[in-house]
Scaffold this motif. Structure first.
Motif, PDB file in Angstrom:
ATOM      1  N   MET A 222      40.948  36.256  35.113  1.00 48.30           N
ATOM      2  CA  MET A 222      40.471  37.402  34.338  1.00 48.30           C
ATOM      3  C   MET A 222      38.966  37.386  34.118  1.00 48.30           C
ATOM      4  O   MET A 222      38.417  38.344  33.586  1.00 48.30           O
ATOM      5  CB  MET A 222      41.237  37.510  33.025  1.00 48.30           C
ATOM      6  N   ASN A 223      38.299  36.318  34.555  1.00 55.05           N
ATOM      7  CA  ASN A 223      36.843  36.344  34.562  1.00 55.05           C
ATOM      8  C   ASN A 223      36.303  36.924  35.869  1.00 55.05           C
ATOM      9  O   ASN A 223      35.147  36.726  36.219  1.00 55.05           O
ATOM     10  CB  ASN A 223      36.257  34.953  34.331  1.00 55.05           C
ATOM     11  N   ARG A 224      37.168  37.614  36.613  1.00 56.72           N
ATOM     12  CA  ARG A 224      36.765  38.398  37.779  1.00 56.72           C
ATOM     13  C   ARG A 224      37.275  39.839  37.648  1.00 56.72           C
ATOM     14  O   ARG A 224      37.148  40.623  38.567  1.00 56.72           O
ATOM     15  CB  ARG A 224      37.320  37.783  39.070  1.00 56.72           C
ATOM     16  N   ASP A 225      37.834  40.173  36.497  1.00 56.81           N
ATOM     17  CA  ASP A 225      38.582  41.426  36.326  1.00 56.81           C
ATOM     18  C   ASP A 225      37.838  42.452  35.482  1.00 56.81           C
ATOM     19  O   ASP A 225      38.384  43.503  35.174  1.00 56.81           O
ATOM     20  CB  ASP A 225      39.947  41.104  35.684  1.00 56.81           C
ATOM     21  N   TRP A 226      36.593  42.178  35.131  1.00 54.47           N
ATOM     22  CA  TRP A 226      35.939  42.974  34.100  1.00 54.47           C
ATOM     23  C   TRP A 226      35.682  44.417  34.516  1.00 54.47           C
ATOM     24  O   TRP A 226      35.897  45.327  33.728  1.00 54.47           O
ATOM     25  CB  TRP A 226      34.638  42.305  33.675  1.00 54.47           C
ATOM     26  N   PHE A 227      35.170  44.683  35.720  1.00 51.26           N
ATOM     27  CA  PHE A 227      34.872  46.083  36.035  1.00 51.26           C
ATOM     28  C   PHE A 227      36.136  46.848  36.395  1.00 51.26           C
ATOM     29  O   PHE A 227      36.258  48.037  36.113  1.00 51.26           O
ATOM     30  CB  PHE A 227      33.814  46.214  37.150  1.00 51.26           C
ATOM     31  N   ALA A 228      37.118  46.171  37.011  1.00 53.62           N
ATOM     32  CA  ALA A 228      38.328  46.866  37.441  1.00 53.62           C
ATOM     33  C   ALA A 228      39.342  47.029  36.309  1.00 53.62           C
ATOM     34  O   ALA A 228      40.136  47.968  36.327  1.00 53.62           O
ATOM     35  CB  ALA A 228      38.967  46.124  38.616  1.00 53.62           C
ATOM     36  N   ARG A 229      39.365  46.084  35.383  1.00 52.28           N
ATOM     37  CA  ARG A 229      40.240  46.171  34.209  1.00 52.28           C
ATOM     38  C   ARG A 229      41.706  46.343  34.617  1.00 52.28           C
ATOM     39  O   ARG A 229      42.461  47.100  34.008  1.00 52.28           O
ATOM     40  CB  ARG A 229      39.798  47.322  33.309  1.00 52.28           C
ATOM     41  N   THR A 230      42.119  45.604  35.645  1.00 54.14           N
ATOM     42  CA  THR A 230      43.503  45.736  36.092  1.00 54.14           C
ATOM     43  C   THR A 230      44.480  45.102  35.114  1.00 54.14           C
ATOM     44  O   THR A 230      45.633  45.538  35.016  1.00 54.14           O
ATOM     45  CB  THR A 230      43.693  45.089  37.478  1.00 54.14           C
ATOM     46  N   GLN A 231      44.044  44.055  34.421  1.00 54.07           N
ATOM     47  CA  GLN A 231      44.957  43.318  33.551  1.00 54.07           C
ATOM     48  C   GLN A 231      44.864  43.840  32.121  1.00 54.07           C
ATOM     49  O   GLN A 231      43.781  44.146  31.622  1.00 54.07           O
ATOM     50  CB  GLN A 231      44.634  41.827  33.600  1.00 54.07           C
ATOM     51  N   GLN A 232      45.999  43.912  31.459  1.00 56.12           N
ATOM     52  CA  GLN A 232      46.039  44.512  30.129  1.00 56.12           C
ATOM     53  C   GLN A 232      45.210  43.728  29.120  1.00 56.12           C
ATOM     54  O   GLN A 232      44.645  44.305  28.181  1.00 56.12           O
ATOM     55  CB  GLN A 232      47.482  44.633  29.661  1.00 56.12           C
ATOM     56  N   GLU A 233      45.100  42.423  29.326  1.00 59.02           N
ATOM     57  CA  GLU A 233      44.268  41.635  28.429  1.00 59.02           C
ATOM     58  C   GLU A 233      42.800  42.067  28.533  1.00 59.02           C
ATOM     59  O   GLU A 233      42.102  42.179  27.523  1.00 59.02           O
ATOM     60  CB  GLU A 233      44.390  40.139  28.759  1.00 59.02           C
ATOM     61  N   THR A 234      42.338  42.295  29.766  1.00 57.98           N
ATOM     62  CA  THR A 234      40.954  42.722  29.970  1.00 57.98           C
ATOM     63  C   THR A 234      40.727  44.119  29.420  1.00 57.98           C
ATOM     64  O   THR A 234      39.711  44.397  28.767  1.00 57.98           O
ATOM     65  CB  THR A 234      40.605  42.711  31.471  1.00 57.98           C
TER      66      THR A 234
ATOM     67  N   TYR B 104      51.975  41.672  40.674  1.00 56.78           N
ATOM     68  CA  TYR B 104      51.368  42.661  39.786  1.00 56.78           C
ATOM     69  C   TYR B 104      51.408  44.056  40.408  1.00 56.78           C
ATOM     70  O   TYR B 104      51.887  45.010  39.786  1.00 56.78           O
ATOM     71  CB  TYR B 104      49.931  42.267  39.462  1.00 56.78           C
ATOM     72  N   VAL B 105      50.886  44.199  41.639  1.00 54.85           N
ATOM     73  CA  VAL B 105      50.783  45.532  42.244  1.00 54.85           C
ATOM     74  C   VAL B 105      52.154  46.097  42.566  1.00 54.85           C
ATOM     75  O   VAL B 105      52.511  47.205  42.140  1.00 54.85           O
ATOM     76  CB  VAL B 105      49.900  45.489  43.512  1.00 54.85           C
ATOM     77  N   LEU B 106      52.941  45.341  43.341  1.00 50.97           N
ATOM     78  CA  LEU B 106      54.233  45.860  43.773  1.00 50.97           C
ATOM     79  C   LEU B 106      55.249  45.855  42.642  1.00 50.97           C
ATOM     80  O   LEU B 106      56.071  46.779  42.529  1.00 50.97           O
ATOM     81  CB  LEU B 106      54.773  45.042  44.951  1.00 50.97           C
ATOM     82  N   GLY B 107      55.189  44.812  41.808  1.00 48.69           N
ATOM     83  CA  GLY B 107      56.182  44.693  40.756  1.00 48.69           C
ATOM     84  C   GLY B 107      55.855  45.506  39.528  1.00 48.69           C
ATOM     85  O   GLY B 107      56.609  46.409  39.157  1.00 48.69           O
ATOM     86  N   LYS B 108      54.713  45.231  38.905  1.00 46.07           N
ATOM     87  CA  LYS B 108      54.393  45.909  37.649  1.00 46.07           C
ATOM     88  C   LYS B 108      53.970  47.354  37.871  1.00 46.07           C
ATOM     89  O   LYS B 108      54.491  48.273  37.238  1.00 46.07           O
ATOM     90  CB  LYS B 108      53.303  45.154  36.896  1.00 46.07           C
TER      91      LYS B 108
ATOM     92  N   ARG C 166      42.507  41.027  44.208  1.00 47.03           N
ATOM     93  CA  ARG C 166      42.183  41.349  42.811  1.00 47.03           C
ATOM     94  C   ARG C 166      42.701  42.723  42.382  1.00 47.03           C
ATOM     95  O   ARG C 166      42.316  43.234  41.335  1.00 47.03           O
ATOM     96  CB  ARG C 166      40.680  41.237  42.575  1.00 47.03           C
ATOM     97  N   ALA C 167      43.568  43.322  43.193  1.00 47.96           N
ATOM     98  CA  ALA C 167      44.193  44.622  42.887  1.00 47.96           C
ATOM     99  C   ALA C 167      43.159  45.723  42.707  1.00 47.96           C
ATOM    100  O   ALA C 167      43.455  46.749  42.102  1.00 47.96           O
ATOM    101  CB  ALA C 167      45.089  44.520  41.648  1.00 47.96           C
ATOM    102  N   TYR C 168      41.944  45.528  43.239  1.00 45.47           N
ATOM    103  CA  TYR C 168      40.951  46.584  43.108  1.00 45.47           C
ATOM    104  C   TYR C 168      40.492  47.137  44.454  1.00 45.47           C
ATOM    105  O   TYR C 168      39.490  47.838  44.550  1.00 45.47           O
ATOM    106  CB  TYR C 168      39.779  46.177  42.232  1.00 45.47           C
ATOM    107  N   ASN C 169      41.242  46.858  45.504  1.00 43.26           N
ATOM    108  CA  ASN C 169      40.913  47.316  46.848  1.00 43.26           C
ATOM    109  C   ASN C 169      41.862  48.470  47.190  1.00 43.26           C
ATOM    110  O   ASN C 169      42.847  48.306  47.907  1.00 43.26           O
ATOM    111  CB  ASN C 169      41.087  46.136  47.817  1.00 43.26           C
ATOM    112  N   GLU C 170      41.587  49.671  46.649  1.00 42.58           N
ATOM    113  CA  GLU C 170      42.574  50.750  46.693  1.00 42.58           C
ATOM    114  C   GLU C 170      42.946  51.189  48.097  1.00 42.58           C
ATOM    115  O   GLU C 170      44.109  51.520  48.346  1.00 42.58           O
ATOM    116  CB  GLU C 170      42.067  51.948  45.880  1.00 42.58           C
ATOM    117  N   ASN C 171      41.994  51.233  49.030  1.00 43.96           N
ATOM    118  CA  ASN C 171      42.419  51.641  50.368  1.00 43.96           C
ATOM    119  C   ASN C 171      43.318  50.588  51.001  1.00 43.96           C
ATOM    120  O   ASN C 171      44.224  50.918  51.771  1.00 43.96           O
ATOM    121  CB  ASN C 171      41.216  51.980  51.258  1.00 43.96           C
TER     122      ASN C 171
END
Length: 938
Positions: free
Chosen positions: A222-234, A633-637, A813-818
């Protein structure tokens, strides 16, 4: 007390303390005594005794049963964290508490706000936050009002910890800091509470803390998740940051060894972080030096319980807990790191010392900080109006800027609506979630000179109605450039993370930018668009293009609800009967930014089925981090798929856990075979031939397929001086494969030192790197031309099924949408499509080209799910560098090219720089040996 769970909708409740009494305690650190240098006059009524405290506020000893810091023998638990915050809140009228988010496993993430009681009274705390937020916009806040705020209002400082679950001492120190501020009667405490509102977040990752694991429950760092905010904690944390924007931000970590790091940072520093922030950070570093205690500075014979600066911890990638507070909130964002090999008491006490010294500096310099804070945002407006980018700089004394920011003017970005509108709108919401002003164009606008993402230019471009305009002439200019920029313009070739995170490139959406002073007719976006625009006839249908990750998420959710979907395999348009539309579906589509277009005609196309996905967790796969967690996370949640675990034994023994699935997804990992026996490989081929789909990601996903005779691709050897540091590249798209449905003829792909695949002769090369002058890469690359003509994604048929193989990690990191869209296409691969589209059916026997590929030597796994360590020095320094490296490892591979020596150190566990056991010490040793580093990749 029940903690607030909606921090943005209500000010946390103040709790009134009992009668104050003095409690004199012995053995206090001298840090608690005296006012910081340069402080305001001693507040009236405070005590000169550092041990003076309110007896009504429970001490750690009374509430936890042991002290925090000196004398501490174990770290606190999550339950103890929550219990102590609750107890202090109930006892102190200086403290209010709330909950900023819940973890994946449902644990609350509590916070405490502590200040002088007059600051935290009902309504007053919100007014302080409002006044500080107003400093961020000089269009509505005049200089006189800003000066009054700087004089009359406290600054906001955040103390956070434990974003990496196994790094626990910062949490305990934060509780100690809370106790001192909530109970202390000394002048040092009064100075801090008079001049500061301190927001304390003891743990950002309670699930990881319980498991003593770096990542959260989905395996995300989660110290790589700040701009994408994929995780609910972030996401919850950033919403609280928006409510209480900081001027100083501490992110407390741990590292290996017994030393302590605090800034000044290592290079590189992102150019859009203001000079004021860098100045504050460096001056806070001086305050921390003065207040550190223990053995002082590391050096010479002093090697433990000491501090150092500069090494390893940079301020560049926009996913960190220091860069985002800096670029996005105008704060002095800082990472503090304590060696985890020290005793608990030393770890906690040193973390407390730096927290306390930082608060002291902020309190003593509050007026200057708030005055300069207003200037940061005022300057951003002026720079945005002029289209000026900040220049590159370095902070380490021995470094110089090698790559300056180019002379380019940027006044506007435009997100074009011609495709992937769902992802475009999600990007708009990401920007708005950081207080960026985005406008929807209402009348066509001509842009005389445009730069098109991907290194191209154009003249007289007409921006259509429905495009989104992001002007740089606004307070968040720094943040816009930091995450929208086509290139981050690294000043110095040291890399501890990726070198590109341009959001338009990650999403693959059409974007232009310009230095022209254009002012289109446009309206401010106030909410996300999507959902139905009008009603379809009773026997009609609704349709949307499945051309985005957002549309893919909607598709899986609809299939999961039993909605009958059809898809046009030429246009990638998905339709469903009008009678299936519900308010819930309409709300879901709107939340995803997907427009549902009505029709009076029935939907037509090929029926779509919900895939039954097996997630491989066999030999070589980590189930607690990396792409396995990203898949969960992506496929499941997000997509709502019920993922079934499939093991090596399941495939080898052909059990129903394997044979009952329609799709097998193999994440990246460390094994080249997945542990499959010859029988298991035959089982896999037979299963695919029955019409099923194998999806393989990056190293293990492609190598396991190759070993099983499913592909004719082979791996190309990387040259010694090849560098691909998390960069974007243009790829050509072969639309004949259903995997490419909805993608443009040219796309972008994210490459982080991935395997280089030669083209397939037995399948469709879906994504290929151009061989001609259309080849393009951003970020930091060396010898990227090696990729020309190679492939990033192949579709290999076997019987009625296929293997879809990604050379890269599309779930990164679940932020590569294409990339997510391509994975969705693979999972939704239509029955019979391989044969129908001319790919041809292949029997379960192994094709000779595939057999030859399987017989090739397996490439060494040098980087795991990340990449190897690479050190570049002058060829003349090779011998000395080898001698230094040999102190730490005997695995380095050394080569010389074009006057440089390259020492590549295998990193099969895929550890990143801040968790590597000796990278920091190695870099320091090379510097001590006076060996100049030409580049460093961690």
């Amino acid at each position: 007390m029940r903690l607030s769970k909606r921090p943005l909708r209500a000010v946390p409740t103040r709790r009134t303390a009992g009668v104050a009494a003095l409690l004199l305690l012995a053995g206090l650190t001298p840090l608690l005594g005296g006012a910081p240098a340069g402080a305001a006059p001693t507040p009236p009524g405070c005590s000169n005794d550092p041990a003076a405290r309110l007896s009504t506020v429970p001490s750690p000893e009374s509430a936890l049963g042991f002290p925090l810091g000196t004398g501490q023998e174990r770290v606190v638990t999550n339950d103890e964290v929550r219990g102590y915050l609750k107890a202090v809140d109930a006892a102190s009228d200086r403290v209010v508490t709330g909950v900023m988010a819940t973890s994946v496993l449902g644990q609350p993430l509590p916070y405490a706000i502590v200040s002088d009681e007059r600051h935290v009274r009902q309504g007053e705390l919100q007014q302080i936050a409002d006044d500080i937020r107003d400093l961020r916009d000089a269009r509505r806040t005049k200089a006189k009002k800003a000066a009054e705020t700087a004089t009359d209002r406290p600054a906001i400082v955040w103390v956070t910890a434990n974003v990496h679950g196994g790094e626990k001492s910062g949490t305990d120190a934060a509780l100690k800091t809370l106790y001192e501020l909530a109970s202390g009667l000394s002048c040092a405490v009064a100075e801090r509470n008079d001049n500061l509102v301190t927001v304390i977040v003891p743990t950002q990752n309670p699930d990881g803390r319980d498991a003593s694991r770096r990542q959260n429950e989905y395996g995300f760092d989660m110290n790589r998740d700040w701009f994408a905010r994929t995780q609910q904690e972030t996401d919850g944390k950033i919403e609280l940051l928006r409510q209480y924007p900081p001027q100083v931000f501490i992110d407390a970590h741990e590292m290996g060894g017994r030393q302590y790091f605090f800034p000044p940072n290592a290079d590189p520093i992102h150019h859009e972080i203001s000079s004021e922030n860098v100045d504050w950070i460096n001056r806070i570093g001086e305050a921390n030096k003065a207040g550190f205690g223990f053995n002082g500075a590391c050096g010479g014979a002093v090697t433990t319980e000491c501090y150092f600066n500069y090494a390893t911890y940079d301020l560049f990638f926009m996913g960190y807990g220091d860069t985002v507070p800096a670029a996005g909130f105008g704060a002095a964002g800082m990472t503090f790191e304590k060696g985890s090999a020290s005793a608990v008491a030393d770890r906690v006490q040193q973390q407390f010392h730096t927290q306390w010294s930082t608060l002291g500096w902020a309190a003593a310099n509050k007026h200057e900080v708030l005055t300069s804070y207003f200037k940061i945002w005022t300057d951003a407006l002026a720079e945005g109006r002029a289209g000026t980018l900040e220049p590159n700089e370095v902070v380490q004394p021995t470094n110089t800027v090698q790559f300056p920011v180019p002379d380019v003017t940027i006044r506007s970005y435009f997100l074009l609506p011609d495709r992937q509108l769902g992802d475009v709108r999600r990007l708009v919401e990401r920007l708005r979630g950081m207080d960026v002003e985005v406008y929807e164009v209402t009348k066509p606008t001509k842009v005389p000179t445009a730069r098109i993402f991907g290194g191209r230019t154009a003249s007289d471009v007409t921006v259509p109605v429905g495009a989104y305009w992001i002007p740089m002439d606004q307070p968040q200019k720094h943040w816009i450039q930091a995450i929208m920029g086509e290139d981050p313009y690294v000043p110095f070739p040291y890399f501890y993370d990726v070198s590109s995170w341009s959001n338009p490139l990650l999403m693959g959406v059409d974007t232009i930018y310009t230095g022209d002073d254009v002012r289109p007719h446009a309206q401010l976006v106030r909410q996300i668009n999507g959902g139905t625009t009008s009603a379809a006839g009773a026997k009609g249908s609704y349709a949307y293009p499945l051309d985005s990750a957002a549309a893919a998420e909607l598709t899986f959710r609809l299939l999961g609800q039993g909605v009958p979907l059809v898809r046009d395999l030429d246009t990638s348009v998905v339709g469903f009967p009008a009678k299936s539309l519900t308010q819930e579906i309409d709300r879901l589509a709107r939340s995803l930014g997907v427009t549902l277009s009505p029709s009076d005609a029935a939907a037509s196309g090929s029926p779509m089925d919900l895939p039954d996905v097996g997630l491989f967790q066999g030999t070589g796969i980590s189930t607690t981090s990396g792409s396995h967690g990203e898949a969960r996370y992506v496929l499941g949640k997000r997509w709502g798929l019920d993922l079934k675990p499939v093991t090596t034994a399941d495939i080898n023994d052909n059990t129903p856990a394997f044979t009952g699935r329609t799709v097998l997804l193999v994440p990246d990992g460390s094994s080249s075979t997945g542990g499959l026996t010859a029988a298991g490989q035959a089982n896999l081929r037979n299963w695919i031939a029955q019409g099923h789909t194998y999806v393989g990601l990056r190293n293990e996903g492609t190598r396991m397929a190759r070993a099983a005779g499913l592909t004719s691709t082979t791996e190309k050897t990387k040259p010694a001086d090849y560098r691909m540091i998390g960069s974007h590249l243009r790829v050509d798209v072969d639309g004949s494969s259903p995997v490419a449905l909805g993608r443009p003829a040219e796309d972008f792909e994210f490459n982080n030192s991935d395997s280089i695949l030669n083209p397939s002769s037995t399948g469709t090369n879906v994504l290929s790197y151009p061989s001609d002058d259309t080849f393009w890469a951003n970020g930091y690359t060396v010898r990227s031309d090696v990729l020309k003509g190679t492939v990033a994604l192949v579709d290999e048929p076997t019987g009625a099924g296929r293997a879809v193989l990604f050379a890269f990690n599309p779930l990164f990191r679940a932020y590569n949408e294409n990339g997510l869209h391509l994975v969705a296409n693979a999972l939704l691969y239509p029955s019979g499509a391989a044969a129908d589209r001319g790919a041809g059916r292949r029997t379960t026997g192994v094709d000779p080209a595939r057999a030859a590929a399987a017989a090739q030597p397996v490439a060494d796994d040098l980087g795991g799910e990340w990449r190897p360590i690479s050190v570049e020095v002058a060829a003349g320094d090779r011998g000395r560098a080898e001698a230094v490296v040999a102190r730490y490892t005997d695995t380095a591979r050394v080569s010389v090219a074009d006057g440089s020596a390259y020492l590549v150190i295998p990193n099969p566990a895929g550890l990143q720089a801040d968790e590597h056991p000796f990278l920091r010490d190695l870099v320091a040793a090379l510097r001590d040996a006076r060996i100049p580093l030409r580049s460093l990749v961690g």
